[in-house]
Write an enzyme that holds these catalytic residues in place. Structure first.
Site, PDB file in Angstrom:
ATOM      1  CG  ASP A  64      12.397  -1.082  18.546  1.00 37.59           C
ATOM      2  OD1 ASP A  64      12.745  -1.835  17.628  1.00 37.59           O
ATOM      3  OD2 ASP A  64      12.985  -0.004  18.798  1.00 37.59           O
ATOM      4  CB  SER A  65      10.199  -4.558  14.392  1.00 36.69           C
ATOM      5  OG  SER A  65      10.455  -5.767  15.079  1.00 36.69           O
ATOM      6  CG  ASP A 103      14.604  -3.859  20.354  1.00 37.33           C
ATOM      7  OD1 ASP A 103      15.815  -3.665  20.538  1.00 37.33           O
ATOM      8  OD2 ASP A 103      14.111  -4.132  19.241  1.00 37.33           O
ATOM      9  CE  LYS A 133      17.624  -5.453  18.722  1.00 37.59           C
ATOM     10  NZ  LYS A 133      17.392  -4.038  18.294  1.00 37.59           N
ATOM     11  CD  GLU A 135      17.466   1.000  17.459  1.00 39.19           C
ATOM     12  OE1 GLU A 135      17.584   2.184  17.073  1.00 39.19           O
ATOM     13  OE2 GLU A 135      16.551   0.249  17.079  1.00 39.19           O
ATOM     14  CD  GLU A 201      18.009  -2.641  10.989  1.00 43.33           C
ATOM     15  OE1 GLU A 201      17.947  -2.775  12.226  1.00 43.33           O
ATOM     16  OE2 GLU A 201      17.014  -2.380  10.273  1.00 43.33           O
TER      17      GLU A 201
END
Ligand code: KIV
Length: 284
Positions: A64-65, A103, A133, A135, A201
């Site tokens: 999602d970057s 993501d 993925k 978070e 991270e």
């Protein structure tokens, strides 16, 4: 394209080793058992993901970057599934070997396990991702459990979780002092819930190494030192395209200067008439 992948590092079967099929989460589990380190990169489009696939990168993350490096948002919070699914599809279509992980964006899974399953289904059915993925630690364990039981491989992500930048109060190192124990519990809970790997991270290197020792699934570090099983970087950071990078980034190329020079030379040649030349011109 997809020519023969780069020769693997001596003794590393995952990096460049498997050539005739996609890398699977089983391959990653075996790499951990063998003690092999492996690289992951982000990818968002057809041409660069093909290059990374050819280079033998075994796992590509449609992060999602993309919110920052593709869409120009300030944070990863605004990106939507409608924006991320097509990038995932481009990466999946353009690669033959890499495991493609996407993501789940902010707001697409935190509500309930059922919401997470609906989101993951879009990324797998429309995007062609082989894994997703998300978070968070213990709070998203129910989501991980349902996804895994439904056949969706899940990569966890703890430490600095950028989707929570507004509650974390900025992009800062996580897991220092007493928070270390909480981070370890989160990572263990993700493993228990069935995650096949976990991103760590921006955490101190000694904590990341301890999590890596205590988990039987691979850990993937970004700003987490050298003691994790794998490393990940945003490709524009490692290739010198991003204007600013964090301390943990190493830049392996300077694409910003290369592209700027190419654009200036092209512009000069258009203006002075040197381009197009004879060899770029069709004859009647
Ligand atoms: O979105 C992303 O690029 C990521 C990596 C930095 C792990 O989540």
């Amino acid at each position: 394209m997809n020519t023969t992948p780069k020769t693997p590092e001596a003794g590393n079967a995952l990096y460049g080793g498997v050539t005739n099929r996609r890398v699977t989460i089983r391959d990653l589990a075996r790499a951990k058992q063998r003690g092999e380190r492996w690289p992951m990169l982000t990818a968002y489009d057809a041409l660069t993901s093909r290059i990374f696939d050819d280079a033998g990168i075994p796992v590509l993350l449609v992060g999602d970057s993309a919110a920052n490096v593709v869409y120009g948002y300030e944070s990863t919070v605004p990106i939507t599934m409608d924006e991320l699914v097509p990038l995932t599809a481009a990466v999946a279509r353009s690669t033959k070997r890499a495991l493609v992980v996407s993501d789940l964006p902010f707001g697409a899974y935190q509500g309930s396990p059922q919401q997470a399953l609906e989101a993951a289904s879009r990324f797998m059915k429309e995007g062609g991702a082989q894994a997703v993925k998300l978070e968070g630690g213990r709070a998203v364990a129910p989501q991980v459990e349902l996804l895994v039981s439904a056949g969706v491989p899940v990569m966890g992500h703890v430490g600095l979780t950028p989707q929570s930048v507004n509650t974390l109060g900025g992009y800062r190192v996580q897991g220092r002092g007493e928070a270390a124990e909480e981070l370890l519990k989160d990572a263990k809970e993700l493993e228990r819930a069935g995650a096949f790997s976990v991103v760590l991270e921006a955490v101190p290197a000694d904590l990341a190494a301890e999590v890596t020792r205590q988990l039987s699934i691979p850990t993937i570090g970004i700003g987490a030192g050298a003691g994790t099983d794998a490393q990940v970087l945003v490709w524009q950071d490692m290739a010198g395209l991003s204007p600013r990078v964090a301390k943990f980034v190493k830049t392996y190329a300077n694409l910003a200067d290369t592209l700027r020079d190419a654009a200036s030379e092209y512009a000069d040649e258009v203006v002075n008439g040197a381009f197009p030349a004879e060899e770029h011109t069709y004859k009647s």
